[in-house]
Scaffold this motif. Structure first.
Motif, mmCIF file in Angstrom:
data_model
loop_
_atom_site.group_PDB
_atom_site.id
_atom_site.type_symbol
_atom_site.label_atom_id
_atom_site.label_comp_id
_atom_site.label_asym_id
_atom_site.label_seq_id
_atom_site.Cartn_x
_atom_site.Cartn_y
_atom_site.Cartn_z
ATOM 1 N N SER A 132 0.831 -1.197 0.000
ATOM 2 C CA SER A 132 0.000 0.000 0.000
ATOM 3 C C SER A 132 0.872 1.256 0.000
ATOM 4 N N ASN A 179 0.262 5.906 0.288
ATOM 5 C CA ASN A 179 -0.651 7.022 0.479
ATOM 6 C C ASN A 179 -0.375 8.056 -0.606
ATOM 7 N N LYS A 213 -5.136 9.701 0.399
ATOM 8 C CA LYS A 213 -5.867 8.434 0.275
ATOM 9 C C LYS A 213 -4.894 7.279 0.382
ATOM 10 N N ASP A 214 -5.342 6.227 1.039
ATOM 11 C CA ASP A 214 -4.546 5.006 1.115
ATOM 12 C C ASP A 214 -4.937 4.085 -0.034
ATOM 13 N N TYR A 215 -3.940 3.651 -0.797
ATOM 14 C CA TYR A 215 -4.135 2.745 -1.925
ATOM 15 C C TYR A 215 -3.548 1.401 -1.579
#
Length: 150
Positions: A136, A138, A142-144
């Protein structure tokens, strides 16, 4: 999934070919306007118009060169195989959207789904390159989460 990547590739290719055609048309129009311009009694008006047309042609020539470079970059990823990490040519499904790492062509719609064609040099592309499944990051608050890489 290779069928999807192939279709996204074709959408990007169409995007860049249309861009090249539009730039070439603008160049042709600027050349025509420059050639059609006749010296008026205003004196400087003629030279000013010709200079403006020359600047327009120079700008379009630069855009045409950049579009040609994008087309070359796109052609280099046509048959890129899937990998365990995101690289140029990867199709990446994340928790916050689907990305095709190719050229900056914006939003692409295929088969009722939304994909974003982004270059590896774009801010989101830089975050995606080198990521593996389940990693993941950021971006813009937003966290992806990388769900799949094709």
């Amino acid at each position: 999934m290779s069928h999807l990547k192939s279709n996204l590739y074709q959408l990007c290719l169409t995007f860049i070919q249309n861009r090249i055609e539009n730039i070439e048309y603008s160049l042709q129009q600027a050349r025509q306007a420059s050639n059609d311009d006749t010296k008026s009694s205003a004196g400087d008006k003629y030279e000013t118009t010709r200079e403006m047309m020359q600047q327009e042609m120079d700008r379009n020539n630069k855009l045409l060169y950049e579009a040609g470079q994008q087309k070359i970059a796109l052609q280099q990823i046509e048959n890129v195989e899937s990998d365990k990490v995101v690289k140029n040519g990867s199709l990446v499904l994340t928790s916050e959207g689907n990305f095709y790492i190719s050229i900056s062509a914006g939003e692409l719609n295929f088969d009722g789904k939304k994909f974003f064609a982004v270059s590896q040099a774009s801010p989101i592309g830089k975050n995606l390159i080198g990521k593996a499944k389940n990693e993941s990051f950021n971006f813009n608050g937003k966290d992806y989460l990388v769900k799949e890489i094709f």
